[in-house]
Design a protein around this motif. Structure first.
Motif, PDB file in Angstrom:
ATOM      1  N   LYS A 109       8.179   6.845  -7.688  1.00  0.00           N
ATOM      2  CA  LYS A 109       7.590   5.536  -7.988  1.00  0.00           C
ATOM      3  C   LYS A 109       8.461   4.786  -8.979  1.00  0.00           C
ATOM      4  CE  LYS A 109       3.908   7.482  -6.017  1.00  0.00           C
ATOM      5  NZ  LYS A 109       3.605   8.879  -5.727  1.00  0.00           N
ATOM      6  N   ASP A 110       8.334   3.483  -8.987  1.00  0.00           N
ATOM      7  CA  ASP A 110       9.002   2.683 -10.007  1.00  0.00           C
ATOM      8  C   ASP A 110       8.255   2.926 -11.322  1.00  0.00           C
ATOM      9  OD1 ASP A 110       9.904   0.763 -11.761  1.00  0.00           O
ATOM     10  OD2 ASP A 110      10.282  -0.695 -10.160  1.00  0.00           O
TER      11      ASP A 110
ATOM     12  N   ASP B 267       8.513   1.767 -14.122  1.00  0.00           N
ATOM     13  CA  ASP B 267       8.165   0.599 -14.945  1.00  0.00           C
ATOM     14  C   ASP B 267       6.849  -0.013 -14.474  1.00  0.00           C
ATOM     15  OD1 ASP B 267      10.411   0.869 -16.437  1.00  0.00           O
ATOM     16  OD2 ASP B 267      11.628  -0.429 -15.146  1.00  0.00           O
TER      17      ASP B 267
ATOM     18  N   GLU C  86       3.159  -5.279  -7.248  1.00  0.00           N
ATOM     19  CA  GLU C  86       3.811  -5.411  -5.940  1.00  0.00           C
ATOM     20  C   GLU C  86       3.376  -6.718  -5.300  1.00  0.00           C
ATOM     21  OE1 GLU C  86       2.434  -3.062  -2.651  1.00  0.00           O
ATOM     22  OE2 GLU C  86       0.610  -2.504  -3.700  1.00  0.00           O
TER      23      GLU C  86
ATOM     24  N   ASN D 176      13.188   0.493  -1.516  1.00  0.00           N
ATOM     25  CA  ASN D 176      12.949   0.426  -2.956  1.00  0.00           C
ATOM     26  C   ASN D 176      11.762  -0.451  -3.335  1.00  0.00           C
ATOM     27  OD1 ASN D 176      14.907   2.281  -4.006  1.00  0.00           O
ATOM     28  ND2 ASN D 176      16.421   0.854  -3.171  1.00  0.00           N
ATOM     29  N   HIS D 177      10.743  -0.310  -2.532  1.00  0.00           N
ATOM     30  CA  HIS D 177       9.422  -0.838  -2.830  1.00  0.00           C
ATOM     31  C   HIS D 177       8.932  -0.087  -4.085  1.00  0.00           C
ATOM     32  CE1 HIS D 177       5.022  -0.646  -2.168  1.00  0.00           C
ATOM     33  NE2 HIS D 177       5.157  -1.823  -1.596  1.00  0.00           N
ATOM     34  N   PRO D 178       7.974  -0.628  -4.845  1.00  0.00           N
ATOM     35  CA  PRO D 178       7.545   0.101  -6.053  1.00  0.00           C
ATOM     36  C   PRO D 178       7.123   1.552  -5.819  1.00  0.00           C
ATOM     37  CG  PRO D 178       6.649  -2.120  -6.060  1.00  0.00           C
ATOM     38  CD  PRO D 178       7.366  -1.965  -4.746  1.00  0.00           C
ATOM     39  N   TYR D 179       6.668   1.887  -4.611  1.00  0.00           N
ATOM     40  CA  TYR D 179       6.316   3.306  -4.391  1.00  0.00           C
ATOM     41  C   TYR D 179       6.711   3.863  -3.028  1.00  0.00           C
ATOM     42  CZ  TYR D 179       2.018   0.790  -2.989  1.00  0.00           C
ATOM     43  OH  TYR D 179       1.124  -0.097  -2.456  1.00  0.00           O
TER      44      TYR D 179
ATOM     45  N   ARG E 240      12.034   4.853  -2.009  1.00  0.00           N
ATOM     46  CA  ARG E 240      12.895   4.584  -3.169  1.00  0.00           C
ATOM     47  C   ARG E 240      14.093   5.540  -3.160  1.00  0.00           C
ATOM     48  NH1 ARG E 240      11.173   1.386  -6.703  1.00  0.00           N
ATOM     49  NH2 ARG E 240      12.368   2.323  -8.390  1.00  0.00           N
TER      50      ARG E 240
ATOM     51  N   ASP F 130      15.443   7.145  -5.378  1.00  0.00           N
ATOM     52  CA  ASP F 130      15.321   8.370  -6.191  1.00  0.00           C
ATOM     53  C   ASP F 130      14.512   9.477  -5.517  1.00  0.00           C
ATOM     54  OD1 ASP F 130      13.769   6.166  -6.765  1.00  0.00           O
ATOM     55  OD2 ASP F 130      13.173   6.844  -8.752  1.00  0.00           O
TER      56      ASP F 130
END
Ligand code: GLC
Length: 535
Positions: A209-210, A212, A216, A230-233, A236, A238
């Motif tokens: 998850k992002d 920060d 959204e 690379n949506h907030p969840y 991504r 990572d």
């Protein structure tokens, strides 16, 4: 040493709760699966994927895991599971288990520990627990929505909020926490030691998850389908570090694999199936294609190219436990949104015969494509979606969480009919946990076995021919069809597949040796929505 058996496998998905009930409690179980393994071997599949069978309150059909190292008591015991895996292996069938790393059940010991601990306790850091916004912290930390409907945050008694991208009883884990990472490596090893040949990994494009926690952009339907990277969840960059950790664990064993449930755009798919990540990832754009020649071909080509870019092959499926069964989808007018149609209807726009005819053709083109195929239990019987289950018995949390605006997925999870009569058509000794419609008896395995032209015999024939006539590897050659409405391709070794999307009949070349046709009374002329294999 690793082999690549999975590259052209045909895996049969077993939704445990609805497959076969051995002890008459209305719920499918592991001993029920054991009793049907010979049926699966005879069908001609090469393995099975078992939906989550872990100890669970079954709020989300077992995707809410309370203990990853034990079996749900209503499904059986760990010994039953070990016996099932061994018996499947004796029949030459591989077994994939379903791993759920994005979230646990709220009954999981970790979550119970977390919510009973004071704010700031390290046990809370295994989950995504945060202070709220607003003057008293009484507003959720972000505007994120649960996929099932409503806010993705729920407030604890002490005022903090926990994230749940799915049901309120499915708290999301914090994958930046190394204890979480180590625990899952260990869970992988646990099942590998027991003999699992691999894993279907749930919500594979989630996990990261992002941190920060930005808001959204909310738009329209709630779907897992990540259209933008690379949506907030979702999807991504990572997330890939965790996948590599698991792949390294799998590499400690021979011949194991894992397949991703990653609802991402085709150009992002290759990232998930790089040599040190997943072996496979479902081509969901193919599943979601309309019955349209150009759209299907486009999505097939995109999946082949995308997998090919990392020297891999695509992974096809037409149905699973989350979507409206394809025999029903294909019977709806082109472009119907089948997710909303389930509740909103009108249901009389469904042409069930049309859907059935197309399903007979669809299995032929899917099995002829390069790559691995997943079948969903009951599709070999031509089961349609049971779209008219009474609202008061719906079990899927989607129905409640969406505020009764989405019906959920029960209609594709109705217990399998094995025989023509009985309280649940052979599913068990009493009615199943969801009611079956009366016509299920006529679609049962007993009603179809040995009956020429039945869907079951059609699947058996197609699977047998796939094993002898479809090459393990190699390309697909698209050709101009006999008409512009005919999708035409051939495979190395000489098998040609035609699918007629037009309204005119199409005649086969005079010298064509016919291997299989989707139409039971096929006589060298391919009708609308028919498919044929010949050489
Ligand atoms: C996956 C599963 C689905 C489940 C969800 C949450 O999409 O396939 O059935 O509800 O994840 O675990």
């Amino acid at each position: 040493m690793s082999s690549s058996w999975w590259r052209n496998a045909v895996i049969y998905q077993v939704y445990v709760r609805s497959f076969a009930d051995s002890n008459g409690d209305g719920t499918g179980d592991i001993n029920g699966i054991r009793s049907k393994l010979p049926y699966l071997a005879e069908l001609g599949v090469t393995g099975l994927w078992v939906n989550p069978w872990y100890a669970s309150p079954l709020r989300d059909g077992g995707y809410d895991v309370a203990d990853y190292r034990d079996i749900e008591p209503s499904y059986g015991t760990l010994d039953d599971a070990k016996a099932m895996i061994a018996e499947a292996h004796d029949l030459g069938l591989r077994v994939l288990v379903d791993l759920v790393p994005n979230h646990t059940s709220s009954d999981h010991a970790w979550f119970q520990e977390a919510i009973n601990a004071p704010v700031g306790d390290p046990s809370r850091s295994r989950y995504l627990i945060r202070d709220g916004r607003g003057p008293d912290g009484n507003e959720p930390p972000t505007n994120w929505k649960s996929i099932f409907g409503g806010s993705a945050w729920d407030q604890l008694d002490d005022g903090q909020w926990y994230l749940h991208l799915f049901d309120t009883t499915q708290p999301d884990l914090d994958w930046t926490n190394t204890e979480v990472q180590e625990e899952f490596k260990d869970i992988f090893r646990f099942w590998l030691e027991i003999g699992a040949d691999g894993f279907r990994v749930d919500v594979a494009h989630g996990l990261a998850k992002d941190m920060d926690f930005p808001d959204e952009e909310i738009s329209g339907e709630l779907l897992q389908n990540a259209k933008t990277p690379n949506h907030p969840y979702w999807d991504r960059d990572d997330v890939h570090q965790y996948i590599r950790q698991w792949r390294a664990v799998l590499e400690e064993y021979d011949d194991r694999m894992m397949v991703a449930e990653a609802w991402v755009a085709p150009d992002r798919q290759p990232l998930y199936i790089r040599p040190d990540e997943y072996h496979q990832s479902f081509a969901f754009d193919f599943l979601e294609s309309n019955w349209d020649k150009e759209e299907l071909r486009g999505n097939i080509e995109a999946a082949i190219d995308s997998a090919g870019s990392v020297d891999n092959v695509p992974t096809w499926t037409l149905s699973n436990h989350d979507v409206v069964r394809h025999a029903t989808r294909y019977g709806l007018p082109l472009g119907t949104n089948w997710r909303t149609w389930l509740l909103d209807g009108p249901h009389d726009i469904l042409d069930a015969d049309l859907g059935n005819r197309r399903a007979r053709a669809a299995i032929m083109f899917m099995l002829a494509l390069p790559g691995c195929v997943y079948l969903y239990q009951g599709e070999e019987l031509g089961l349609p979606e049971v779209y008219d289950l009474p609202l008061e018995i719906l079990d899927d949390p989607v129905w409640v969480m969406s505020g009764n605006t989405a019906k959920g997925r029960d209609g594709c999870r109705v217990p399998i009919p094995w025989s023509t009569s009985g309280p649940s058509f052979g599913f068990g000794e009493r009615e199943g946990w969801l009611p079956q419609p009366d016509f299920f008896g006529a679609l049962s395995a007993e009603a179809q076995a040995g009956v020429g032209g039945s869907m079951l015999e059609h699947y058996r024939s197609a699977l047998a021919l796939r094993s002898t006539h479809i090459p393990d590897s190699g390309d697909i050659d698209w050709a101009d069809g006999p008409t512009s409405d005919t999708l035409t391709f051939s495979r190395p070794g000489g098998l040609t597949c035609w699918i007629n999307f037009g309204s005119d009949d199409v005649e086969l070349p005079e010298d064509a040796e016919i291997l299989l046709a989707s139409e039971p009374s096929f006589n060298r002329v391919l009708g609308t929505d028919g498919a044929v294999w010949f050489r």
